[in-house]
Design a protein around this motif. Structure first.
Motif, PDB file in Angstrom:
ATOM      1  N   ASN A   1       0.828  -1.204   0.000  1.00 49.71           N
ATOM      2  CA  ASN A   1       0.000   0.000   0.000  1.00 49.71           C
ATOM      3  C   ASN A   1       0.864   1.257   0.000  1.00 49.71           C
ATOM      4  N   GLU A   2       1.893   1.247   0.838  1.00 49.54           N
ATOM      5  CA  GLU A   2       2.775   2.407   0.918  1.00 49.54           C
ATOM      6  C   GLU A   2       3.539   2.590  -0.388  1.00 49.54           C
ATOM      7  N   THR A   3       3.990   1.488  -0.967  1.00 48.44           N
ATOM      8  CA  THR A   3       4.724   1.563  -2.229  1.00 48.44           C
ATOM      9  C   THR A   3       3.826   2.071  -3.348  1.00 48.44           C
ATOM     10  N   ALA A   4       2.586   1.601  -3.381  1.00 45.41           N
ATOM     11  CA  ALA A   4       1.645   2.056  -4.400  1.00 45.41           C
ATOM     12  C   ALA A   4       1.401   3.561  -4.279  1.00 45.41           C
ATOM     13  N   ASN A   5       1.278   4.050  -3.064  1.00 47.12           N
ATOM     14  CA  ASN A   5       1.077   5.483  -2.861  1.00 47.12           C
ATOM     15  C   ASN A   5       2.248   6.287  -3.429  1.00 47.12           C
ATOM     16  N   ILE A   6       3.455   5.776  -3.227  1.00 47.68           N
ATOM     17  CA  ILE A   6       4.644   6.473  -3.739  1.00 47.68           C
ATOM     18  C   ILE A   6       4.646   6.486  -5.260  1.00 47.68           C
ATOM     19  N   LEU A   7       4.427   5.329  -5.866  1.00 49.69           N
ATOM     20  CA  LEU A   7       4.488   5.238  -7.329  1.00 49.69           C
ATOM     21  C   LEU A   7       3.383   6.046  -8.000  1.00 49.69           C
ATOM     22  N   ASN A   8       2.255   6.224  -7.317  1.00 47.95           N
ATOM     23  CA  ASN A   8       1.132   6.955  -7.904  1.00 47.95           C
ATOM     24  C   ASN A   8       1.240   8.462  -7.713  1.00 47.95           C
ATOM     25  N   HIS A   9       2.136   8.921  -6.834  1.00 45.47           N
ATOM     26  CA  HIS A   9       2.197  10.356  -6.546  1.00 45.47           C
ATOM     27  C   HIS A   9       3.578  10.975  -6.759  1.00 45.47           C
ATOM     28  N   ALA A  10       4.613  10.188  -6.901  1.00 45.06           N
ATOM     29  CA  ALA A  10       5.958  10.742  -7.063  1.00 45.06           C
ATOM     30  C   ALA A  10       6.096  11.435  -8.418  1.00 45.06           C
ATOM     31  N   THR A  11       6.942  12.456  -8.461  1.00 47.22           N
ATOM     32  CA  THR A  11       7.243  13.199  -9.690  1.00 47.22           C
ATOM     33  C   THR A  11       8.756  13.278  -9.839  1.00 47.22           C
ATOM     34  N   PRO A  12       9.241  13.785 -10.984  1.00 51.55           N
ATOM     35  CA  PRO A  12      10.696  13.934 -11.132  1.00 51.55           C
ATOM     36  C   PRO A  12      11.332  14.853 -10.090  1.00 51.55           C
ATOM     37  N   ARG A  13      10.531  15.681  -9.415  1.00 54.34           N
ATOM     38  CA  ARG A  13      11.081  16.579  -8.400  1.00 54.34           C
ATOM     39  C   ARG A  13      10.946  16.002  -6.987  1.00 54.34           C
ATOM     40  N   SER A  14      10.508  14.749  -6.887  1.00 57.05           N
ATOM     41  CA  SER A  14      10.334  14.130  -5.575  1.00 57.05           C
ATOM     42  C   SER A  14      11.619  13.442  -5.133  1.00 57.05           C
ATOM     43  N   LEU A  15      11.717  13.242  -3.822  1.00 55.85           N
ATOM     44  CA  LEU A  15      12.803  12.456  -3.229  1.00 55.85           C
ATOM     45  C   LEU A  15      12.167  11.209  -2.621  1.00 55.85           C
ATOM     46  N   VAL A  16      12.592  10.029  -3.087  1.00 53.52           N
ATOM     47  CA  VAL A  16      12.006   8.766  -2.652  1.00 53.52           C
ATOM     48  C   VAL A  16      13.075   7.949  -1.928  1.00 53.52           C
ATOM     49  N   LEU A  17      12.758   7.488  -0.736  1.00 59.94           N
ATOM     50  CA  LEU A  17      13.683   6.713   0.088  1.00 59.94           C
ATOM     51  C   LEU A  17      13.024   5.377   0.426  1.00 59.94           C
ATOM     52  N   LEU A  18      13.521   4.310  -0.163  1.00 57.56           N
ATOM     53  CA  LEU A  18      12.926   2.984  -0.009  1.00 57.56           C
ATOM     54  C   LEU A  18      13.889   2.043   0.701  1.00 57.56           C
ATOM     55  N   ASP A  19      13.346   1.264   1.616  1.00 63.28           N
ATOM     56  CA  ASP A  19      14.162   0.316   2.363  1.00 63.28           C
ATOM     57  C   ASP A  19      13.503  -1.058   2.310  1.00 63.28           C
ATOM     58  N   GLU A  20      14.139  -1.988   1.617  1.00 64.11           N
ATOM     59  CA  GLU A  20      13.724  -3.390   1.603  1.00 64.11           C
ATOM     60  C   GLU A  20      12.330  -3.606   1.039  1.00 64.11           C
ATOM     61  N   ILE A  21      12.116  -3.195  -0.192  1.00 66.48           N
ATOM     62  CA  ILE A  21      10.861  -3.513  -0.874  1.00 66.48           C
ATOM     63  C   ILE A  21      10.842  -4.996  -1.244  1.00 66.48           C
ATOM     64  N   GLY A  22       9.701  -5.656  -1.016  1.00 64.94           N
ATOM     65  CA  GLY A  22       9.517  -7.031  -1.452  1.00 64.94           C
ATOM     66  C   GLY A  22      10.039  -8.083  -0.507  1.00 64.94           C
ATOM     67  N   ARG A  23      10.399  -7.733   0.716  1.00 70.95           N
ATOM     68  CA  ARG A  23      10.959  -8.731   1.635  1.00 70.95           C
ATOM     69  C   ARG A  23       9.892  -9.518   2.376  1.00 70.95           C
ATOM     70  N   GLY A  24       8.600  -9.122   2.217  1.00 69.27           N
ATOM     71  CA  GLY A  24       7.561  -9.785   2.998  1.00 69.27           C
ATOM     72  C   GLY A  24       6.890 -10.940   2.286  1.00 69.27           C
ATOM     73  N   THR A  25       7.436 -11.372   1.147  1.00 68.76           N
ATOM     74  CA  THR A  25       6.819 -12.474   0.413  1.00 68.76           C
ATOM     75  C   THR A  25       7.914 -13.439  -0.043  1.00 68.76           C
ATOM     76  N   ALA A  26       7.558 -14.403  -0.917  1.00 67.68           N
ATOM     77  CA  ALA A  26       8.534 -15.373  -1.401  1.00 67.68           C
ATOM     78  C   ALA A  26       9.680 -14.651  -2.119  1.00 67.68           C
ATOM     79  N   THR A  27      10.841 -15.278  -2.088  1.00 68.10           N
ATOM     80  CA  THR A  27      12.047 -14.623  -2.594  1.00 68.10           C
ATOM     81  C   THR A  27      11.888 -14.108  -4.011  1.00 68.10           C
ATOM     82  N   PHE A  28      11.364 -14.944  -4.918  1.00 66.40           N
ATOM     83  CA  PHE A  28      11.319 -14.543  -6.317  1.00 66.40           C
ATOM     84  C   PHE A  28      10.190 -13.556  -6.577  1.00 66.40           C
TER      85      PHE A  28
END
Length: 894
Positions: free
Chosen positions: A730-757
């Motif tokens: 949900n948090e990642t979707a909010n970022i991708l739907n609202h970020a612009t080229p002038r935004s600063l995005v700081l992500l830590d460990e996306i995708g670690r809550g599910t199967a590895t692949f």
């Protein structure tokens, strides 16, 4: 039944006599109106007018509550629940009371728990009242309308918000009744409304509904289908009628209140929902303040686009005003930067942190003031010394304007006014805009300060109707009355020796008590020697008490003169308070200048003692920080322990192709090595720069960001049935739907809550989308080392790692961020540092070696990795540099 013992769990039973006029007593019980005593009947009348408030009813020296209110107050305040006779046919009903002098303390506890309180006070002197003392509701205290000093946090605003929702459009107004701030805005995205409420953290939110439950106050966490889903439930909501929120009524109320013909000057004439929200809020404030008018400032219209947008999750992750772990002030960015010395400055610093600027000129004006304060350390220290002597002008002016200020408040205002010329003299030669604002002292305030000081005593009492407020020489009539009182007191003081001499009774005494007044006391053994003009007043075991006509006359004069003196002093004080109330707007203008100067002095002090630099701000997309540091962590560590690191994004590093700026950094490295600290550090430096502060770095050039996004860690949202991974998505979707080229995005460990692949595929796609389609400046911290391959495929992606030094049996974290990608996570070593048993660590190493020797993952998945989708929008810098149709080898190694 009469005489039954009430309890909090089961109120005493009463006759269920139904009549035309009844009042709710408890569930399934009602009482007959005619069976109530006169006082209890009046209490019921007040309760019917304020059904959703706790009615505190003044009885002598106590404020009492009855029926269900008594049960609620006894439970919340841990008071003894007793009972009171309510009528012959009814018997005793629950009663709980509090001393009148402790009203503020108990009201504070009740308001903090989300209750509204109706104060029903005596409005006539009980001594002259005939029959039932006249009582009226003089004030309704709700969480958002508090103005009493003891019920407010000095360093934080107490906002009352008002919300109107129409489809996907919304309007919101908010006010701090204690400081007079009154603002409104309008938007088209309900998520913006939610985020704005979360930024403001209002004590109470008003919402208009069409329902029979009008006036109900929903405490934090209460669920109601009358509230739209977009409103966060952690606030206290008050349901209001639609009438005051109608366009015509709201508009007319605003025009009348601010004496205007048009709303164009307020900037909201074209914002109908904002006008409705503001009008509804104003009606509520007028309704709750009753006999006083809260001195709100003229309505100000603002837009969310005027400030750097920081959503609630980012505020939490960056720990701007409180820590993420336990919600405390210590350890937050506000704690690290707050060197303010006034309450006004503390509130202003918090507001600046939560609303950083987008205007480069505004940022530079704050910077120039800090530069001047750094260059002249003596000026900074002297200003702070004088600022410490300035009281909370905003809230003092608010209480004076509403007619609730006491004499000590006016003395504090006077002292503050008389110190303003000293501030002006210190800032006389200043050239920066915020210090120049201190140079002008309104002569009206200086004269008002002298008037207050010349009229009020040095240390006035807390209560206003008991005299001793006004100095001698201020009012001729008051001086005459005081002299008469002195003469009478002197006569009474000389009466005892005179009567001893006249009667020959050496043990004769002159005394006083509240019940009988002045008297002459003679022992029983010598009572037969009392003169004929002595009139026996009281007989005690060992003495007789007398009065004489002349003593009675003097006593009457003393009491009457004292009452006249107290009334005259109160009248003079009220005139002084009215004079202050007439200057509320001017006082608040000065308070704003003082608060800003206080904040900038504090930021200059932090800058000089922590070694901050002045960032170069512009409209570019550059984020170039040389040897940056985390502003909070470095203060928590011993001096010199923090390892600084540089960061370059949206810029052209010397070791890269000049045609392709560095927008996305893939940051790899072991657990506990400092990746998360580095992410937060970059975000905090950007935020501090846009609020006008210096930053913890050796040098910095920063372009203005429109938004800062963070996704650092996640927890289960059990209340809504969402897992950790779902919250993360949900948090990642909010970022991708609202970020612009002038935004600063700081992500830590996306995708670690599910199967590895699954996780790796999502992480790859998210990184690719940010770099190619959005081109937002991004730091992507991950343990998926496969993402390092993106740097070879997408020109604006670079690999960085947090370095370690490997030893035979351990690793040493160097906390240094350098170019290049890591190929290990060192998770087992992190487990060892966390204290896992040695046998577990050794077994984990054995298993790891076995997996690495026998794994066929790389072979089995070679050629099946997800392909980057074709970008919908690509900048000319990336055009031709990346072929999305090329098959990617995610897991191959050169």
């Amino acid at each position: 039944m009469p005489g039954s013992s009430p309890s909090a769990d089961s109120p005493p039973p009463i006759p269920e006599r139904l009549a035309k006029h009844t009042v709710r007593y408890a569930d399934h019980h009602s009482v007959n109106w005619d069976d109530l005593t006169p006082m209890m009947r009046h209490y019921v009348e007040m309760k019917e007018q304020y059904p959703h408030a706790l009615v505190l009813y003044r009885v002598g020296d106590f404020f009492e509550t009855f029926f269900q209110d008594a049960i609620a107050i006894a439970r919340e305040l841990e008071l003894v629940l007793t009972s009171k006779e309510a009528g012959k046919q009814i018997g005793r009903v629950p009663l709980a009371g509090i001393p009148h002098h402790a009203l503020d303390r108990y009201c504070t506890l009740l308001v903090e728990r989300g209750y509204a309180i109706a104060i029903c006070d005596q409005v006539e002197d009980p001594a002259v009242a005939q029959g039932l003392v006249k009582r009226e509701v003089t004030r309704v205290i709700t969480p958002g309308t508090v103005i009493e000093e003891g019920m407010l946090s000095a360093s934080q605003n107490n906002f009352l918000a008002s919300v109107v929702v129409a489809g996907h459009h919304w309007g919101m107004a908010h006010a701090d009744v204690s400081t007079g701030e009154f603002l409104t805005t309008q938007g088209e995205d309900l998520d913006q409304l939610c985020q704005e409420l979360l930024r403001l953290q209002p004590a109470e939110v008003l919402f208009p509904v069409d329902a029979p439950n009008l006036g109900a106050m929903l405490r934090p966490g209460d669920q109601s289908d009358q509230l739209p889903d977009c409103l966060p439930r952690q606030f206290c909501y008050t349901l209001r009628p639609q009438g005051p929120y109608s366009q015509s009524e709201a508009r007319q109320r605003l025009l009348q209140r601010f004496r205007l013909r048009s709303l164009e000057g307020l900037g909201c004439d074209h914002l109908p929902l904002a006008v409705r929200a503001a009008g509804g809020l104003l009606h509520y404030v007028e309704e709750t303040q009753k006999t006083v008018q809260a001195p709100l400032q003229p309505l100000c219209t603002y837009t969310l686009a005027a400030y750097l947008v920081i959503d609630h999750q980012t505020r939490r992750n960056l720990e701007i005003t409180q820590t993420a772990r336990d919600g405390t002030y210590n350890g937050s960015l506000l704690w690290a930067l707050d060197r303010t010395v006034t309450a006004m400055g503390g509130r202003t610093l918090r507001r600046w942190l939560l609303q950083p600027l987008l205007d480069v000129k505004g940022i530079q004006q704050r910077q120039s003031t800090i530069v001047e304060l750094l260059q002249d350390g003596n000026l900074r220290q002297m200003l702070q010394h004088k600022l410490k002597q300035i009281y909370d002008l905003e809230r003092l002016a608010g209480r004076a304007g509403s007619g609730t200020a006491n004499a000590r408040d006016l003395v504090a205002l006077a002292d503050s006014f008389l110190r303003l010329p000293d501030l002006a003299a210190l800032a006389e030669k200043a050239t920066s805009p915020y210090l120049q604002a201190l140079q002008y002292v309104p002569p009206e305030l200086e004269q008002l300060g002298q008037t207050l000081r010349s009229h009020l005593v040095e240390t006035p009492p807390l209560y206003l109707t008991e005299g001793h407020l006004i100095r001698d020489g201020v009012n001729a009539q008051l001086d005459t009355l005081r002299q008469q009182a002195v003469d009478d007191q002197k006569w009474i003081a000389e009466l005892e020796p005179a009567e001893r001499q006249r009667t020959g009774i050496s043990t004769l005494k002159v005394g006083f008590n509240k019940a009988f007044g002045y008297y002459i006391s003679i022992s029983r053994a010598r009572a037969d020697q009392a003169p004929d003009d002595y009139i026996r007043k009281q007989t005690l075991t060992n003495e007789e008490r007398y009065i004489t006509p002349e003593l009675k006359e003097r006593e009457t004069r003393v009491f009457n003169i004292e009452s006249e003196i107290n009334a005259l002093e109160y009248e003079i004080f009220n005139r002084l308070r009215e004079q202050v109330g007439e200057q509320v707007e001017l006082i608040r203008k000065v308070a704003s200048a003082v608060a800003a100067a206080d904040v900038l002095c504090g930021l200059a002090e932090v800058a000089i003692f922590q070694g901050y630099c002045c960032p170069e701000m512009d409209e570019s997309r550059a984020i170039a920080v040389t040897e940056g540091r985390h502003p909070v962590v470095e203060q928590l560590l011993p001096a010199g322990f923090f390892v600084p690191n540089s960061n370059y994004m949206g810029t052209i590093p010397t070791d890269r192709d000049a045609d392709h700026p560095q927008d996305l950094i893939i940051l790899t490295g072991p657990n506990a090595s400092g990746k998360s600290c580095y992410l937060r550090q970059v975000g905090l430096i950007q935020l501090m720069a846009q609020m006008g502060s210096f930053v913890p770095a050796k040098g910095a050039r920063l372009g203005v960001c429109d938004r800062i996004f963070t996704r650092v860690g996640a927890v289960d949202d059990l209340a809504s049935g969402q897992s950790t991974f779902m919250v993360e998505m949900n948090e990642t979707a909010n970022i991708l739907n609202h970020a612009t080229p002038r935004s600063l995005v700081l992500l830590d460990e996306i995708g670690r809550g599910t199967a590895t692949f699954d996780g790796l595929s999502i992480a790859w796609a998210v990184a690719e989308h940010l770099a190619v389609e959005i081109e937002a400046r991004t730091i992507f911290a991950t343990h998926y080392h496969e993402l390092n391959e993106l740097a070879a495929l997408i020109p604006n992606v670079a690999n960085y790692q947090v370095t370690v030094k490997e030893m035979p049996d351990q690793i040493i974290f160097l906390h240094q961020v350098q170019p290049g990608g890591a190929d290990k996570s060192y998770g087992i070593e992190a487990g060892r540092l966390a204290g896992l048993p040695t046998s577990v660590i050794q077994r984990a190493r054995d298993v790891m070696r076995e997996i690495e020797r026998n794994s066929t993952i790389a072979v089995g998945l070679r050629g099946e990795a997800p392909q980057p989708s074709k970008p919908r929008r690509r900048s000319k810098d990336l055009a031709g540099a990346y072929d999305p149709s090329e098959q990617l080898d995610l897991f191959g190694r050169p």
